[in-house]
Design an enzyme around this catalytic site. Structure first.
Site, PDB file in Angstrom:
ATOM      1  N   SER A 168      43.507  68.270  15.265  1.00 39.61           N
ATOM      2  CA  SER A 168      44.905  68.652  15.478  1.00 39.61           C
ATOM      3  C   SER A 168      44.966  69.963  16.231  1.00 39.61           C
ATOM      4  CB  SER A 168      45.603  68.820  14.121  1.00 39.61           C
ATOM      5  OG  SER A 168      46.853  69.466  14.291  1.00 39.61           O
ATOM      6  N   TYR A 198      46.351  72.758   5.990  1.00 34.44           N
ATOM      7  CA  TYR A 198      46.149  71.791   7.083  1.00 34.44           C
ATOM      8  C   TYR A 198      45.507  72.490   8.290  1.00 34.44           C
ATOM      9  CZ  TYR A 198      47.341  67.882  10.209  1.00 34.44           C
ATOM     10  OH  TYR A 198      47.293  66.830  11.090  1.00 34.44           O
TER      11      TYR A 198
END
Lengths: 256, 257
Positions: free
Chosen positions: B141, B154
């Site tokens: 990501s 995250y």
């Protein structure tokens, strides 16, 4: 192949006379693009221009040193006069290696590497940008050397690091015009300017030397045919509008 | 677009969203598939779509943080196909969405376990069964390359995935296994839409919601993509020739990372 249809598009490839630049020009032409080429000397780009024409596309070849602003501007004006606009700009011209430690470098040699690799890229973008329409692509050929410090070639490393940052800054400035700008990192490619091959007289001689083995300084790398870069540039140039921008696409086999 | 017939691909978190699009794209190119997720009903739908392309589909309900479950699923997969050619570590998600000062330690840990430990665990368990010349694709990501707020678990987990890919590339090149990160950028998935698991929003509705602009925590120049665009990139990565890129990141993002 319908997604890689560049029919009616106009591409500009700098350093298009041989090696990676020639492969890029021919891949874009095979996908349907008309191609304008420049390099410092005339003979090789004329020959590539003929190859483009043999594919049924229009070609324009001009001797231009991208390190110089005025010839670059004249080249951009000539391309627009001939083809009307520029859809794909591939800044591939580079080199000017001064492979010495900084302590032994000459200011002139150091500056030349920055002028070809960084200023050359800037000059072309500056001269072409007004004539790149929405949906246009700018592709800068950079290098892993611009991301990872190594001793012995600081001019090239600094210039490529600058080109990498230029890509990223520009992506933020022109996204609202619908123009995407990305880097491509080739890794090791069999060209006639590599300094790590014994016989660099041709792409084939370099490929033959490294068939099934890697150069000792990069055991995880594979020496690629320039056509693999042509294929990657075509893939990036064929991305739909709203595709990636400000990103780097690499064929290297080492983390940077 | 190319040919994966005779290849075996595993997509983790393949029940919906990016994982499902990736599984179907790989099957469309001829690969036989293995797919795991936590939800049987979604696996049944994917298996049906994969089989409609003429490919085989092996499925299993797996929580990627459950070591015993992962090992059991992988054993069954190896039993069924005898090897894996393409491993797509896609399972992931953002569970803890509070600032660090207010984060729930259990949710924070679980976010790292799903995204990072799950990627490690599948890779570790299957590595001896991945063919020489195979591919590993880790769905990473942009948030693993750039810090944000209210998503530190995250961010940290995906940063871990990113560097894990690089470590593994350094270890695996002698086996000609290429391992790369895939950065999707914002994609119209149920995870991205922060759906409650009891009410998943259809892709078309998420795309419509963000048609004009992405959510506020993304810059205005990002575009919320259809998961199929990511499936297409994963397929392109799976189709690279042997000796292709390794240790690299392929991104559909529209912001410098």
């Amino acid at each position: 192949m319908s997604e890689q249809d560049l029919a009616g598009k106009v591409a500009v490839v700098t350093g298009g006379g041989r090696g990676i630049g020639r492969s890029i020009a021919l891949y874009l032409a095979r996908a349907g693009a008309d191609v304008a080429l420049c390099s410092r000397s005339n003979g090789e780009i004329e020959a590539v221009g003929e190859e483009v024409r043999a594919l049924g596309r229009r070609a324009l070849a001009m001797a231009v040193d991208v390190a110089e602003w005025e010839p670059v501007e004249s080249f951009a004006r000539a391309v627009v006069a001939e083809f009307g606009r520029i859809d794909i700009l591939v800044n591939n011209a580079g080199g000017g290696f001064e492979v010495t430690p900084l302590a032994e470098s000459t200011p002139q040699g150091w500056r030349e590497a920055v002028e070809i690799n960084l200023f050359g890229t800037y000059h072309m973008i500056r001269a072409c940008l007004d004539d790149i329409p929405a949906g246009g692509k700018i592709i800068n050929i950079t290098s892993g050397m611009g991301l990872e410090p190594r001793p012995g070639n600081s001019s090239y490393s600094a210039a490529k690091a600058g080109a990498h940052m230029l890509t990223r800054c520009l992506s933020l400035e022109i996204w609202d015009r619908g123009i995407d700008v990305n880097d491509i990192i080739p890794g090791l490619v069999a060209t006639t300017n590599v300094d790590w091959a014994k016989d660099r007289s041709s792409v084939e001689s370099v490929l033959a030397e490294f068939e099934g083995k890697s150069p000792p300084f990069a055991p995880s790398e594979r020496v690629k045919h320039p056509d693999e870069l042509g294929e990657l540039v075509l893939w990036v140039a064929s991305m739909p509008a709203g595709g990636p921008t400000g990103q780097s696409f690499s064929l290297a086999r080492r983390p940077f | 677009m190319g040919n994966l017939s005779g290849k075996v691909a595993l997509v983790t978190g393949g029940g919906r969203g990016i994982g499902r699009s990736t599984a179907i794209a790989l099957a469309g190119a001829g690969a036989d598939l293995a797919v795991c997720s936590r939800t049987q009903a979604e696996l049944d739908e994917v298996a049906e779509q994969v089989k409609a392309t003429g490919s085989d589909c092996f499925t299993g309900v797996v929580d990627v943080t459950d070591r015993a479950a992962v090992e059991r699923f992988c054993a069954g997969l190896v039993d069924h196909y005898s090897r894996v050619d393409i491993l797509v570590n896609n399972a992931g998600g953002g569970l803890e969405r509070a600032v660090v000062a207010e984060a729930d330690p259990d949710l924070w840990r679980r976010t790292v376990e799903v995204n990072l430990f799950g990627t490690f665990l599948f890779t570790r368990t299957l590595l001896e069964h991945i063919s020489d010349g195979g591919k590993i694709i880790n769905v990473s990501s942009g948030m693993g390359l750039k810090a944000g707020m209210q998503a530190s678990a995250y961010n940290v987990a995906k940063a871990g995935v990113h560097i894990f890919t690089e470590c593994l590339a350094n270890e695996l090149w002698p086996r000609r296994i290429d391992i790369n990160n895939l950065v999707p950028g914002p994609v119209a998935t149920s995870t991205f839409n922060r759906d409650d698991p009891s009410a998943r929003t259809p892709t078309a509705d998420i795309l419509a919601r963000f048609a004009e602009a992405p959510p506020a925590h993304f810059p205005e120049f990002e575009r919320v993509k259809h998961p199929d665009e990511v499936g297409k990139l994963a397929l392109w990565m799976a189709l690279r020739p042997e000796g292709g890129p390794t240790g690299q990141t392929f991104s559909l993002a529209r912001r410098p990372l």
